[in-house]
Design an enzyme around this catalytic site. Structure first.
Site, short mmCIF file in Angstrom:
data_model
loop_
_atom_site.label_atom_id
_atom_site.label_comp_id
_atom_site.label_asym_id
_atom_site.label_seq_id
_atom_site.Cartn_x
_atom_site.Cartn_y
_atom_site.Cartn_z
N LYS A 161 0.84 -1.21 0.00
CA LYS A 161 0.00 0.00 0.00
C LYS A 161 0.87 1.26 0.00
CE LYS A 161 -0.13 -0.13 5.04
NZ LYS A 161 -0.93 -0.42 6.24
N ARG B 131 -10.26 0.63 15.12
CA ARG B 131 -10.24 1.32 13.83
C ARG B 131 -11.31 0.66 12.97
NH1 ARG B 131 -4.11 1.94 11.56
NH2 ARG B 131 -4.81 0.16 10.36
N TYR C 285 15.06 30.43 6.15
CA TYR C 285 13.97 31.26 6.67
C TYR C 285 14.01 31.37 8.20
CZ TYR C 285 11.78 30.60 2.07
OH TYR C 285 11.50 30.57 0.73
N MET D 158 10.68 24.40 1.29
CA MET D 158 9.89 23.53 0.41
C MET D 158 10.77 22.68 -0.51
SD MET D 158 6.89 24.59 -2.28
CE MET D 158 5.83 25.29 -1.02
C1 LIG Z 1 -0.19 -1.49 6.85
C2 LIG Z 1 -0.82 -2.76 7.26
C3 LIG Z 1 -0.04 -3.91 7.46
C4 LIG Z 1 1.47 -3.90 7.46
O1 LIG Z 1 1.91 -3.30 8.66
P1 LIG Z 1 3.46 -3.21 9.01
O2 LIG Z 1 3.50 -2.72 10.41
O3 LIG Z 1 4.05 -2.25 8.05
O4 LIG Z 1 3.98 -4.58 8.85
C5 LIG Z 1 -0.69 -5.10 7.72
N1 LIG Z 1 -2.04 -5.14 7.79
C6 LIG Z 1 -2.80 -4.04 7.65
C7 LIG Z 1 -4.27 -4.15 7.79
C8 LIG Z 1 -2.22 -2.82 7.40
O5 LIG Z 1 -3.00 -1.74 7.26
#
Ligand SMILES: *Cc1c(COP(=O)(O)O)cnc(C)c1O
Length: 384
Positions: free
Chosen positions: A43, A141, A275, A323
């Site tokens: 992801k 969550r 800055y 930036m």
């Molecule tokens: C991002 C994610 C993972 C991987 O988590 P890591 O800590 O990077 O290994 C696994 N399962 C779900 C549902 C996630 O959102």
């Protein structure tokens, strides 16, 4: 005259992605969970490393599954020609259920509205949707609450009997697996086991039951079940940096972020830098300009704190990160425009690591690599 860079490594900045290291990390992680299938989590553009090249490399190293958050990411994997099993889990009402069912993507359902939408999509295209059910084991969550779980599993079983879906998995996600010994770990494993038993009572027989992220894969064998889902560890970053670095788990960081100095110049003492003039030269010195900034993912919180290897030594960001650029003070040392500045990498050539940047910025290394921006070209080594 053609003055295009010869390649991206000669450019202003680049992120080198070591696919040999990624494949070796997959091998090391699979060896930690030999009885479990392996889902490579790619992801968020492969945690900033590039989703498609990392997915391909993970597959080459034996990943059975690919995991992504959004359905759009899953569809992008298919569009790039990646076959095999793909799971996505972050849906909103009206999402592309039908496109995912038609692309043979396993979708995650955490609530009745989602089950209804996927059943409708499956009927509309005349196919059986592959559905994984998610329980909220305590993270708070996504996932169904334990109180709603028996009803969700019964409804899923009814849809399965009707031929609209097949329940291919049941899963959950830990809240504190990165703190080994945390009391939530055993509690959440207990909630997950109960949810599995209730799913079986409802008549479901999923192919895969899974809860282990990177820390679970590395530190909790009892969490492996049928499949492990590591993300950050596959990119060579320790998920438990307070306990052990990547090398202690047999992992190697995959990303190196480097830039070429855009300016090197002598300045007098008492010269303000960047800055707000939060850095003032203590005496006559040499300033080097590193042409990456917060638009490239260098956190502004690294102002006055981030480490960078320039001219053979660690330097600290002098003054504010802007930036597009930041400055380092080379003291009496020499450098030339075009010399490489390495923000982070595996660490074995003297450069800082993403973990060093995380510590300097009060964040986690996950965020350091994932936020590297689209203006930074990814340069792949070890592609097959
Ligand atoms: C991002 C994610 C993972 C991987 O988590 P890591 O800590 O990077 O290994 C696994 N399962 C779900 C549902 C996630 O959102």
């Amino acid at each position: 005259m053609n003055d295009a860079p010869r390649n991206d490594m000669d450019n202003r900045a680049h992120a080198r992605i070591d696919l040999d290291a990624l494949r070796a990390n997959v091998g090391a992680l699979r060896a930690k969970a030999p009885g479990a299938a392996f889902m490579a989590v790619v992801k968020a553009d492969g945690y900033g490393h590039g989703m498609v090249p990392c997915a391909r490399a993970a597959r080459e190293a034996g990943a059975d599954w690919l995991g992504v958050a959004t359905p759009e990411e899953a569809l992008a994997l298919r569009a790039a020609g990646l076959g095999g099993r793909v799971l996505c889990w972050l849906w909103t009402p009206g999402g592309p259920w039908r496109a995912c069912v038609e692309a043979d993507i396993d979708v995650t359902v955490s609530a009745r509205w989602a089950l209804e939408e996927v059943v409708a999509a499956a009927r509309a295209c005349g196919r059986t949707a592959k559905v994984q059910l998610k329980i909220d084991a305590g993270l708070g969550r996504n996932g169904a609450q334990p109180a709603d779980w028996p009803e969700l599993t019964r409804a899923a079983r009814a849809a399965e009997r009707a031929g609209a879906i097949r329940v291919t998995g049941v899963w959950a996600h830990f809240s504190c697996a990165d703190e080994p010994g945390h009391p939530s770990i055993d509690r959440e494993l207990g909630v997950f086991r109960t949810a599995l038993a209730q799913a079986a009572d409802a008549g479901l027989d999923p192919e895969v039951r899974h809860i282990a992220n990177s820390p679970g894969t590395l530190t909790l064998p009892e969490s492996h079940f049928d499949l492990v889902r590591p993300g950050v560890a596959m990119y060579g970053i320790s998920p438990v940096p307070q306990l052990a670095g990547p090398e202690e788990f047999g992992l190697r960081p995959v990303m190196t972020l480097a830039a070429r100095l855009a300016s090197v110049k002598r300045v007098p003492g008492n010269h303000g830098v960047s800055y707000g003039h939060h850095y003032v030269t203590p005496g006559p010195t040499t300033l080097a300009l590193v042409p990456v900034g917060y638009a490239d993912g260098v956190p502004r919180h690294a102002s006055g704190a981030g480490p960078v290897l320039v001219a053979g030594k660690w330097r600290t960001v002098a003054g504010r990160v802007a930036m597009d650029q930041f400055v380092v003070d080379l003291g009496g040392d020499a450098a030339d425009p075009g010399d490489e500045a390495v923000l982070f990498g595996p660490g074995d050539a003297g450069e800082p690591t993403a973990e060093d940047w995380a510590r300097a910025c009060g964040t986690i290394a996950y965020e350091i690599v994932t936020r590297v921006g689209p203006r930074v070209p990814r340069v792949y080594t070890g592609a097959r």
